[in-house]
Design an enzyme around this catalytic site. Structure first.
Site, PDB file in Angstrom:
ATOM      1  N   GLU A 197       0.843  -1.217   0.000  1.00  0.00           N
ATOM      2  CA  GLU A 197       0.000   0.000   0.000  1.00  0.00           C
ATOM      3  C   GLU A 197       0.872   1.260   0.000  1.00  0.00           C
ATOM      4  OE1 GLU A 197      -2.960  -1.163  -0.521  1.00  0.00           O
ATOM      5  OE2 GLU A 197      -3.814   0.836  -0.822  1.00  0.00           O
TER       6      GLU A 197
HETATM    7  C1  FAD Z   1       2.438  -9.676   0.576  1.00  0.00           C
HETATM    8  C2  FAD Z   1       2.246  -8.670  -0.497  1.00  0.00           C
HETATM    9  C3  FAD Z   1       0.974  -8.381  -0.959  1.00  0.00           C
HETATM   10  C4  FAD Z   1       0.770  -7.444  -1.964  1.00  0.00           C
HETATM   11  N1  FAD Z   1      -0.481  -7.215  -2.408  1.00  0.00           N
HETATM   12  C5  FAD Z   1      -0.672  -6.416  -3.463  1.00  0.00           C
HETATM   13  C6  FAD Z   1      -1.957  -6.254  -4.034  1.00  0.00           C
HETATM   14  O1  FAD Z   1      -2.927  -6.833  -3.565  1.00  0.00           O
HETATM   15  N2  FAD Z   1      -2.090  -5.444  -5.107  1.00  0.00           N
HETATM   16  C7  FAD Z   1      -1.026  -4.787  -5.647  1.00  0.00           C
HETATM   17  O2  FAD Z   1      -1.201  -4.066  -6.612  1.00  0.00           O
HETATM   18  N3  FAD Z   1       0.188  -4.902  -5.109  1.00  0.00           N
HETATM   19  C8  FAD Z   1       0.399  -5.701  -4.048  1.00  0.00           C
HETATM   20  N4  FAD Z   1       1.671  -5.855  -3.537  1.00  0.00           N
HETATM   21  C9  FAD Z   1       2.764  -5.086  -4.129  1.00  0.00           C
HETATM   22  C10 FAD Z   1       3.246  -3.973  -3.211  1.00  0.00           C
HETATM   23  O3  FAD Z   1       2.288  -2.930  -3.134  1.00  0.00           O
HETATM   24  C11 FAD Z   1       4.605  -3.469  -3.716  1.00  0.00           C
HETATM   25  O4  FAD Z   1       5.539  -4.514  -3.554  1.00  0.00           O
HETATM   26  C12 FAD Z   1       5.063  -2.220  -2.962  1.00  0.00           C
HETATM   27  O5  FAD Z   1       4.240  -1.114  -3.219  1.00  0.00           O
HETATM   28  C13 FAD Z   1       6.501  -1.834  -3.311  1.00  0.00           C
HETATM   29  O6  FAD Z   1       6.671  -1.766  -4.707  1.00  0.00           O
HETATM   30  P1  FAD Z   1       7.818  -2.597  -5.399  1.00  0.00           P
HETATM   31  O7  FAD Z   1       7.778  -4.002  -4.905  1.00  0.00           O
HETATM   32  O8  FAD Z   1       7.689  -2.359  -6.854  1.00  0.00           O
HETATM   33  O9  FAD Z   1       9.173  -1.980  -4.841  1.00  0.00           O
HETATM   34  P2  FAD Z   1      10.027  -0.829  -5.481  1.00  0.00           P
HETATM   35  O10 FAD Z   1       9.142   0.291  -5.918  1.00  0.00           O
HETATM   36  O11 FAD Z   1      10.989  -1.376  -6.454  1.00  0.00           O
HETATM   37  O12 FAD Z   1      10.815  -0.346  -4.190  1.00  0.00           O
HETATM   38  C14 FAD Z   1      12.048  -0.891  -3.724  1.00  0.00           C
HETATM   39  C15 FAD Z   1      12.653   0.100  -2.727  1.00  0.00           C
HETATM   40  O13 FAD Z   1      12.926   1.348  -3.377  1.00  0.00           O
HETATM   41  C16 FAD Z   1      12.258   2.417  -2.728  1.00  0.00           C
HETATM   42  N5  FAD Z   1      11.776   3.331  -3.760  1.00  0.00           N
HETATM   43  C17 FAD Z   1      10.848   3.099  -4.710  1.00  0.00           C
HETATM   44  N6  FAD Z   1      10.644   4.194  -5.454  1.00  0.00           N
HETATM   45  C18 FAD Z   1      11.469   5.141  -4.970  1.00  0.00           C
HETATM   46  C19 FAD Z   1      11.731   6.496  -5.330  1.00  0.00           C
HETATM   47  N7  FAD Z   1      11.078   7.096  -6.326  1.00  0.00           N
HETATM   48  N8  FAD Z   1      12.632   7.170  -4.621  1.00  0.00           N
HETATM   49  C20 FAD Z   1      13.295   6.583  -3.608  1.00  0.00           C
HETATM   50  N9  FAD Z   1      13.098   5.311  -3.215  1.00  0.00           N
HETATM   51  C21 FAD Z   1      12.195   4.606  -3.883  1.00  0.00           C
HETATM   52  C22 FAD Z   1      11.105   1.748  -1.989  1.00  0.00           C
HETATM   53  O14 FAD Z   1      10.698   2.509  -0.897  1.00  0.00           O
HETATM   54  C23 FAD Z   1      11.714   0.431  -1.565  1.00  0.00           C
HETATM   55  O15 FAD Z   1      12.461   0.588  -0.398  1.00  0.00           O
HETATM   56  C24 FAD Z   1       1.888  -6.774  -2.530  1.00  0.00           C
HETATM   57  C25 FAD Z   1       3.172  -7.045  -2.066  1.00  0.00           C
HETATM   58  C26 FAD Z   1       3.366  -7.991  -1.073  1.00  0.00           C
HETATM   59  C27 FAD Z   1       4.768  -8.273  -0.613  1.00  0.00           C
END
Ligand code: FAD
Length: 378
Positions: A197
């Site tokens: 989220e």
């Molecule tokens: C158990 C689980 C359930 C989930 N359920 C859902 C769901 O129902 N629906 C859905 O759509 N998604 C879902 N997700 C996905 C989840 O919302 C994302 O994994 C989360 O928002 C982080 O995005 P990402 O994995 O792409 O990480 P990334 O965006 O790649 O982030 C990796 C790191 O980089 C940092 N970062 C990212 N962007 C920036 C920036 N611009 N500047 C500086 N730092 C940054 C982040 O804070 C993090 O520390 C789920 C994930 C899990 C693990």
């Protein structure tokens, strides 16, 4: 499903079982292992136009912003509940565990590090969740768009929940590290609340960018106005940390203003750091408001009532002191280190530093009192 369409991002209802829709294996996760998570794939999935949510293309991000106030508040509550579940294991454990001739619950070095500060952070998060939920309940007209407040609630409570769960492992010593005592599970389960989220870093960015706009629109008065509200509360009740919260908010307003004049938000780290400071200042102010309402017997019937007005007042005083101390120290480190000395000196002068230092008087006594509340020694 949120999908890219020619008119911009758009939401579609895609029914389970349509051709081309499939999912991967259940992920083997660090926590929330009873909740199934897997990837979803789409290959040439066809959906009728009436599956477009709202019927107009390109509204996806606006629609997502509308629900974040609710969904982030929900994740905030997960963090809060998990953190308290962990503390509520540590508290009884420490009443029974004898070390150095007395129960751990009687040792300040234990309670004032592992229990009390975490209870205070969690209650600031709770006050913010309750305040935001109450506003959503009352917001018949704006569709409950509390995106920034949802972000602050989630950030405060998920970070506090993780800290509390980690402290609970420490509080149980070696047993904390074993599965039988549950706190390691709470720690694993709490961890996701800082990721999904919107990660904590994305929350810092959202909070900072949104409140920055308010700072600009009000010509720097947004947090001075909030400080004035605190000063008014302090006039009515000087026992709830409202005076300290006012100094904290004024120091925050000056920090933001210096960041503006010196164009410091071009550094992403500063922008994110401001988000962190804003969340802590608003969280402390929210707990102060809750303590004031509790004293007046004016809390919402939906508000959590584990702590009485005196306990909330002590927690609010601690939260306000913590937030104020955090703002002046982080501001001088990050803002002060980037600006000319004269600007840093000017910021220091306007930040109520001596008052914030003096407001720390009584901190240990308040922590003793909160420990007595938590251990039901009063
Ligand atoms: C158990 C689980 C359930 C989930 N359920 C859902 C769901 O129902 N629906 C859905 O759509 N998604 C879902 N997700 C996905 C989840 O919302 C994302 O994994 C989360 O928002 C982080 O995005 P990402 O994995 O792409 O990480 P990334 O965006 O790649 O982030 C990796 C790191 O980089 C940092 N970062 C990212 N962007 C920036 C920036 N611009 N500047 C500086 N730092 C940054 C982040 O804070 C993090 O520390 C789920 C994930 C899990 C693990």
């Amino acid at each position: 499903m949120l999908a890219k369409t020619p008119g911009g991002p758009s939401w579609f209802v895609v029914e389970k079982g349509v051709p081309g829709l499939s999912h991967g294996k259940p992920e083997d996760k660090h926590g929330i292992r009873a909740s199934n998570t897997s990837t979803v794939s789409l290959e040439d999935v066809y959906v009728d136009a009436d599956r477009l949510l709202g019927g107009v293309e390109g509204q996806g991000l606006i629609q997502a912003q509308l629900v974040f106030g609710y969904t982030r508040l929900m994740v905030a509550a997960f963090g809060l509940g998990t953190g308290w579940a962990a503390l509520d294991r540590a508290i009884p454990y420490s009443k029974d565990r004898i070390q150095g001739g007395a129960p751990l619950s009687e040792k300040q070095g234990y309670t004032h590090k592992l229990i009390v500060p975490n209870a205070v952070l969690l209650e600031a998060g709770r006050a913010y969740i309750e305040e935001t939920a109450e506003r959503i309940d009352g917001d018949a007209n704006d569709g409950g768009n509390r995106n920034t407040e949802g972000a602050i609630a989630k950030y405060l409570s998920s970070e506090a929940g993780n800290l509390a769960a980690d402290a609970a492992i420490q509080a149980l010593g070696g047993y904390g590290f074993t599965r039988e005592y549950m706190v390691e599970k709470y720690k694993r389960d709490a961890r996701i609340t800082r990721i999904y989220e919107g990660t904590s870093e994305i929350m810092e960015m959202t909070i900072s960018r949104d409140r920055w706009q308010f700072h600009l629109k009000t010509h720097g008065q947004f947090y001075h106005d909030m400080a004035r509200q605190m000063e008014e509360l302090h006039g009515k009740n000087n026992q709830i940390g409202a005076g300290t919260a006012a100094y904290c908010l004024r120091a925050l307003a000056e920090t933001l203003e210096t960041a503006r004049t010196q164009r410091l938000t071009r550094h992403q780290h500063i922008l994110f750091k401001l988000g962190e400071l804003i969340a802590h200042a608003e969280g402390a102010a929210s707990l102060v408001k809750k303590a004031a309402r509790s004293k007046e017997g004016a809390l919402s019937p939906k508000a959590y009532d584990r702590f009485n007005a005196d306990a909330l007042a002590a927690m609010a005083r601690i939260a306000a002191r913590d937030a104020a101390a955090k703002i002046i120290s982080e501001s001088s480190r990050w803002i002060g280190s980037l600006v000319p000395e004269t600007v840093a000196a000017e910021l220091e002068k306007k930040s109520f530093i001596p008052q914030i230092h003096r407001a720390q008087a009584g901190l240990l006594e308040d922590m003793d009192y909160v420990a007595d509340v938590l251990y039901e020694r009063l």
